[in-house]
Design a protein around this motif. Structure first.
Motif, short mmCIF file in Angstrom:
data_model
loop_
_atom_site.label_atom_id
_atom_site.label_comp_id
_atom_site.label_asym_id
_atom_site.label_seq_id
_atom_site.Cartn_x
_atom_site.Cartn_y
_atom_site.Cartn_z
N UNK A 2 0.68 -1.36 0.08
CA UNK A 2 -0.15 0.24 -0.03
C UNK A 2 0.61 1.17 -0.05
N UNK A 3 0.34 2.10 -0.60
CA UNK A 3 0.94 3.56 -0.67
C UNK A 3 0.54 4.47 0.48
N UNK A 4 -0.47 3.84 1.42
CA UNK A 4 -0.92 4.72 2.35
C UNK A 4 0.02 4.87 3.74
N UNK A 5 0.65 5.91 4.11
CA UNK A 5 1.28 5.64 5.07
C UNK A 5 0.96 5.14 6.75
N UNK A 6 -0.24 5.72 6.75
CA UNK A 6 -1.21 5.44 8.03
C UNK A 6 -1.23 3.82 7.86
N UNK A 7 -1.62 3.27 6.79
CA UNK A 7 -1.97 1.88 6.79
C UNK A 7 -0.64 1.09 7.14
N UNK A 8 0.62 1.42 6.43
CA UNK A 8 1.72 0.75 6.85
C UNK A 8 2.21 1.09 8.08
N UNK A 9 2.06 2.14 8.54
CA UNK A 9 2.23 2.05 10.31
C UNK A 9 1.24 1.29 10.89
N UNK A 10 0.35 1.20 10.68
CA UNK A 10 -0.88 0.25 11.22
C UNK A 10 -0.22 -1.02 11.16
N UNK A 11 0.16 -1.46 10.05
CA UNK A 11 0.73 -2.79 9.65
C UNK A 11 2.05 -3.13 10.73
N UNK A 12 2.97 -2.09 10.65
CA UNK A 12 4.05 -2.22 11.56
C UNK A 12 3.76 -2.67 13.04
N UNK A 13 2.71 -1.90 13.44
CA UNK A 13 2.33 -2.11 14.87
C UNK A 13 1.73 -3.62 15.00
N UNK A 14 1.26 -4.09 14.03
CA UNK A 14 0.76 -5.52 14.24
C UNK A 14 1.66 -6.54 14.13
N UNK A 15 2.85 -6.31 14.05
CA UNK A 15 3.92 -7.08 13.98
C UNK A 15 4.17 -7.50 15.31
N UNK A 16 3.80 -6.67 16.34
CA UNK A 16 4.39 -6.56 17.66
C UNK A 16 3.14 -7.46 18.40
N UNK A 17 2.07 -8.17 17.77
CA UNK A 17 1.09 -9.08 18.26
C UNK A 17 1.01 -10.26 17.42
N UNK A 18 1.40 -11.11 18.25
CA UNK A 18 1.72 -12.72 17.62
C UNK A 18 0.23 -13.13 17.40
N UNK A 19 -0.70 -12.48 17.83
CA UNK A 19 -2.24 -13.02 17.38
C UNK A 19 -2.47 -12.62 16.17
N UNK A 20 -1.84 -11.51 15.57
CA UNK A 20 -2.33 -10.91 14.21
C UNK A 20 -1.17 -11.08 13.11
N UNK A 21 0.17 -11.23 13.66
CA UNK A 21 1.25 -11.83 12.67
C UNK A 21 2.23 -12.67 13.72
N UNK A 22 2.25 -13.85 13.22
CA UNK A 22 3.07 -14.97 13.92
C UNK A 22 4.38 -14.44 14.12
N UNK A 23 5.05 -14.84 15.27
CA UNK A 23 6.36 -14.53 15.42
C UNK A 23 7.44 -15.03 14.43
N UNK A 24 7.15 -16.03 13.79
CA UNK A 24 7.86 -16.53 12.76
C UNK A 24 7.91 -15.65 11.66
N UNK A 25 6.91 -14.80 11.41
CA UNK A 25 6.62 -13.88 10.23
C UNK A 25 6.79 -12.36 10.62
N UNK A 26 7.12 -12.06 11.94
CA UNK A 26 7.15 -10.50 12.07
C UNK A 26 8.32 -10.04 11.51
N UNK A 27 9.32 -10.52 11.62
CA UNK A 27 10.67 -9.84 10.86
C UNK A 27 10.51 -9.66 9.41
N UNK A 28 10.07 -10.73 8.97
CA UNK A 28 9.99 -10.67 7.21
C UNK A 28 9.02 -9.78 6.80
N UNK A 29 7.82 -9.64 7.71
CA UNK A 29 6.83 -8.65 7.18
C UNK A 29 7.32 -7.27 7.58
N UNK A 30 8.38 -6.84 8.34
CA UNK A 30 8.89 -5.71 8.50
C UNK A 30 9.65 -5.39 7.43
N UNK A 31 10.39 -6.38 7.05
CA UNK A 31 11.12 -6.29 5.55
C UNK A 31 10.39 -5.95 4.40
#
Length: 972
Positions: A837-866
């Motif tokens: 997405x090109x929407x910064x607010x959506x990207x920021x929200x998505x980054x925050x999701x990586x800290x919640x393992x119920x939303x983004x699994x721990x195994x996938x957190x760092x690759x999602x940030x990348x």
């Protein structure tokens, strides 16, 4: 007989302790684990404490130089050698009501031989708690097999820094005697993806919990106390206590599983057959309520385990169908029967690595094992085939014969990374998958190995001691460079000679340990038994590739026949501070052709030489070196030969082999970055692409143009580059529109399907309206109808471009689909596309999701940030996010995990300004106390890469801009 009696007795009583001790241990866990989690329990000495009868907390600050005690060292003393373990474990798949913790209880006994008199027992233990008093040794029971008296345990303590349990005895254990150490312990079944851990998933709206393992490299010690070094091979007898309705698995076959009552609980007690002699890091034990499918091939039971709905849906069928043929292939390749009676493979929802070669029980990410034709792309299918082949290759190379220490990890992983292509080719011969090693491994690792912060394949044993140092070796050098040089070795020896030496190596060292030079000795014996001619011994040739980092660029002057080599550095101005035993010179095998005719191979054994046959006397002849890129080096030519090669590409590109067309592009772009040839020369290699329909050259070009996107997608160059590339890709886009009957069919060839994805991806990326309308139309059809019309091969590309063109509605729709996805491969495509997405607010929200393992699994957190950082809009957001939360990310997502370096590299790969360089240096300084774990080297590589990027832009921006402008004005 005494040994046999010991085994039988231990298996017979293995579960007794569990019932007696379980209740009291569970009650005590609230206190024990709050202490353990803070690294501050009463049995824990500090890294600087000598351990002499006192107990201090791990927060004690060092005031003096640590004593030179054996437990201050990271390697075990060579006084005790394990022979056989008996381990009983009871994982609780429900949290304790009082503490909320998931735990496991266990009992272990280890039979060991004393090989040198000692009054210490030092054994690995990490995050385990022991029942009984440590201060007087009451928690441990020591006996002698001979029945003679043994010294008592005066005291014990845990030493956090080196992860040891230390037992001080009141007398000596005697050389040549056998002893048994028995311990009761408790551990947390945490969600940290290491050791004995838990994985959670939802099935039919119900939360499910399974207990599983990942021991490599140093986490067996988190599961039970053990001598956790690869050379200390042993036999293992495993018993698992588990809930009724669950299935227990381990390395050995199940001998019996029966109901027992422990502390009023009706549970199952499953006993497994004793393993072969093996290393601790290859152990596995799993408790789940999975389903399975299986068959028997050649006397070997093959089973695929996964979540029951996945098995019912047939997602394990492909893995089952190809495992037998791949096993048979390796039996022939190694001339060795598969050494175990079974081959279990299991898909784990939470798994840090891609897969793990546990002997007889291989664990995988779901995406690496499960295939669903409706959701999985051909690249998903290829990944499954190659990873299964990789892990099965280890059953012999790595498991049957194991490297003595982690400094030679490269041979274990590099070999499997090479022969995975051979195994996958056996399963899918129509794919021509063996060619793809050039793109996936050779070219990939060139980028890392061309930095001064690279490292040799083999390290000194004494330089690899700490767990973090070991984890850091699981990198592209070990895997991809290892694969590349072994492929080169197999080629110049010829495969019959290579396999003959390999087979005798495996036969001699079965069930034992080696160093990498042992393989060279057996290959040399194979050479000497044939007429193969080499310029030197296998050892001397290969050590030039193994004991020094980097690789050469071989330069051919076709006017004189001069051939020379030089250490290739991406930044020629960087300073090489790592000494080389060979002064950065290599013994180079050269396969070559002259104007379509393959010539006799040559060797470059010194810095320069003359090969008269490489002289060119006509304006039409050209020389092409490194046929099929079997050599691990780049190639440069004189200007005249470059001109003739480019003319051949323009006029009759198929005169040059497909792999070498990919090579010419890749070499040219990287030679330009190293300032060996002009950048515009590299760009000229893309002019012919209008006429290219093969995947490998196009993919090579896109891989290199990605660097241009990274460097220029924030500058005025970007628009002109888009215009040029849109012109180049349009014929390819139209070609696939035609052969697919207006996108209604799938191309027949495996690589043609890959190139269709390239055509759509680049066309949309460069603004081709027909492409953008196509993908947005498909995505809208899905949103409107609820039925996904997009072929699995195209889904990520379509999702990404549609989400980038859309807004919150498209992103929220994709997020909902991701949350509801029951197929791991589909979830992965959506997870990556959400970062587009090109929407910064959506990207920021998505980054925050990586800290919640119920939303983004721990195994996938760092690759999602990348993924987010790869988006030009998300890059600065991801970098700020990582810097602000480094301590938390490092702690939660594993500074020691195999892929942690990818996070550091991923969020910094676009850096190309002085401001970003200073930020990066400040990041390194600010977090020195926290550390970077396996990403330590990646930080230095990122600094070096940023400096090189800055110089490259300063020197090339204007020329590149002008070239794109002129290329669009005068299209070919």
């Amino acid at each position: 007989m005494a040994k046999g009696f010991f085994i039988s007795k231990a298996v017979g009583i293995g579960g007794i302790f569990v019932g007696v001790a379980a209740l009291s241990i569970i009650i005590a866990l609230s206190v024990v684990y709050s202490q353990e989690k803070s690294k501050n329990n009463n049995n824990q000495v500090s890294p600087t404490d000598g351990g002499g009868g006192t107990t201090t907390t791990s927060s004690t600050k060092p005031t003096t130089t640590p004593p030179n005690n054996p437990w201050n060292k990271y390697r075990l003393p060579q006084t005790l050698v394990p022979i056989e373990y008996n381990v009983t474990l009871w994982p609780r798949l429900k949290p304790d009501p009082a503490t909320g913790l998931y735990i496991f209880t266990g009992e272990s006994s280890v039979l060991f031989e004393c090989v040198e008199d000692t009054d210490l027992i030092i054994i690995h233990s990490n995050k385990l708690n022991y029942s009984g008093s440590m201060s007087d040794g009451g928690f441990a029971h020591l006996s002698a097999v001979s029945g003679h008296s043994v010294p008592s345990v005066n005291e014990g303590f845990l030493f956090f820094e080196t992860q040891f349990l230390v037992l001080k005895l009141n007398g000596n254990l005697l050389k040549g005697q056998l002893y048994i150490l028995s311990l009761n312990f408790t551990g947390e079944l945490a969600d940290d993806l290491g050791g004995f851990y838990r994985s959670e998933y939802t099935e039919g709206g119900t939360k499910k919990v399974m207990a599983t393992t990942q021991m490599q490299p140093t986490d067996a010690r988190k599961s039970f106390p053990c001598f956790d070094e690869p050379a200390l091979k042993s036999y293992f007898n495993i018993i698992l206590i588990h809930d009724v309705g669950t299935v227990a698995l381990s390395n050995g076959r199940e001998l019996e599983s029966k109901n027992v009552v422990i502390d009023g609980q009706n549970v199952l007690r499953t006993v497994f057959e004793r393993t072969e002699k093996m290393s601790t890091y290859l152990l596995a034990f799993i408790v789940s309520d999975y389903g399975n499918i299986g068959n028997n091939i050649g006397g070997v039971d093959i089973r695929i385990f996964a979540r029951k709905p996945a098995i019912t849906a047939g997602q394990g069928d492909y893995a089952l169908n190809i495992t037998g043929p791949i096993l048979k292939f390796f039996e022939e390749y190694y001339n060795s029967t598969y050494p175990l009676p079974k081959s279990d493979q299991i898909a784990i929802p939470d798994f840090n690595a891609g897969a793990m070669e546990n002997w007889g029980l291989i664990t995988y990410r779901e995406t690496a094992l499960l295939y669903d034709e409706e959701f999985s792309s051909n690249s998903n299918k290829q990944r499954i085939a190659t990873i299964i082949a990789h892990e099965l290759a280890h059953m012999w190379f790595g498991n049957l014969v194991t490297l003595r220490w982690w400094n030679d990890l490269w041979l274990n992983e590099g070999f499997a990374s090479y022969v995975e292509y051979l195994g996958a080719d056996e399963a899918e011969p129509e794919w021509n998958v063996k060619d793809l090693i050039v793109l996936s491994d050779v070219h990939r690792v060139f980028a890392v190995d061309a930095l001064t912060s690279s490292h040799p394949l083999s390290s000194k044993e004494e330089d690899i001691q700490k767990p973090a140092q070991i984890s850091e070796l699981f990198d592209a050098i070990s895997y991809s460079k290892g694969a590349s040089v072994l492929r080169m070795l197999s080629d110049f020896l010829t495969e019959p000679v290579f396999t003959k030496g390999l087979q005798s190596y495996l036969k001699e060292f079965a069930f034992s340990n080696t160093v990498y030079t042992d393989l060279w000795k057996h290959l040399q014996m194979a050479v000497e038994a044939t007429t193969t001619e080499l310029p030197d011994t296998v050892n001397n040739i290969m050590n030039t590739w193994v004991l020094q980092m980097g690789f050469p660029v071989v330069t051919i002057d076709t006017t004189s026949g001069a051939v020379s080599q030089k250490h290739f550095l991406l930044d020629p101005d960087s300073e090489v501070t790592t000494p080389s035993p060979y002064n950065y010179e290599w013994i180079v095998p050269i396969k070559w052709m002259k104007t379509k005719i393959i010539q006799t191979p040559k060797w470059l054994t010194q810095k320069s030489d003359t090969v008269n046959e490489m002289k060119v006397t006509t304006t039409s002849d050209w020389v092409l070196v490194n046929l099929d890129v079997v050599g691990y080096y780049r190639v440069n030519y004189d200007e005249g030969n470059w001109d003739r090669l480019l003319s051949a590409l323009s006029a009759r590109h198929e005169d040059i082999p497909t792999i070498n067309r990919a090579q010419l592009v890749d070499d040219a772009f990287n030679l330009a970055r190293a300032k060996i040839i002009p950048t515009v020369r590299a760009l000229q290699t893309t002019l012919y692409l209008k006429n290219e329909r093969h995947y490998m050259p196009w993919q090579s070009a896109l891989n290199n143009l990605d660097f241009f996107f990274l460097m220029f997608d924030r500058s005025e160059v970007y628009g002109h580059m888009q215009d040029y590339l849109r012109n180049q890709v349009t014929p390819l886009f139209e070609h696939y529109k035609t052969v697919t009957d207006n996108w209604t069919k799938v191309p027949t060839g495996h690589m043609d399907q890959y190139n269709q994805v390239n055509a759509i991806s680049l066309a949309c990326r460069t603004g081709l309206k027909a492409c953008q309308d196509l993908v947005q139309g498909w995505f809208k059809m899905w949103m409107d109808s609820g039925n996904n019309p997009i072929h699995p091969n195209l889904r990520y590309t379509v999702y990404c471009n549609a989400i980038a063109a859309g807004g919150a509605a498209e992103w929220n729709f994709a997020w909902e689909q991701f949350q509801n996805a029951s197929i791991a491969t589909e979830a992965d495509k959506l997870r990556a596309a959400l970062a587009c997405t090109t929407e910064p607010w959506l990207l920021n929200r998505y980054l925050e999701y990586t800290l919640n393992s119920s939303l983004i699994r721990k195994q996938d957190a760092t690759s999602t940030i990348v993924y987010i950082a790869q988006n030009v809009i998300g890059q600065s957001l991801a970098w700020d996010f990582v810097r602000a939360r480094w301590n938390y990310i490092f702690t939660q997502y594993g500074g020691g995990s195999f892929s942690f370096s990818n996070l550091v590299n991923g969020v910094t790969e676009r850096f190309s300004t002085e401001f970003e360089l200073q930020q990066l240096k400040q990041f390194k300084e600010d977090n020195a106390d926290v550390g970077f774990g396996s990403g330590t080297l990646a930080v230095d590589q990122s600094i070096e890469r940023t400096q090189a990027n800055m110089k490259w832009i300063a020197e090339n921006k204007e020329n590149v801009l002008n070239w794109f402008i002129e290329a669009v004005k005068t299209p070919t």
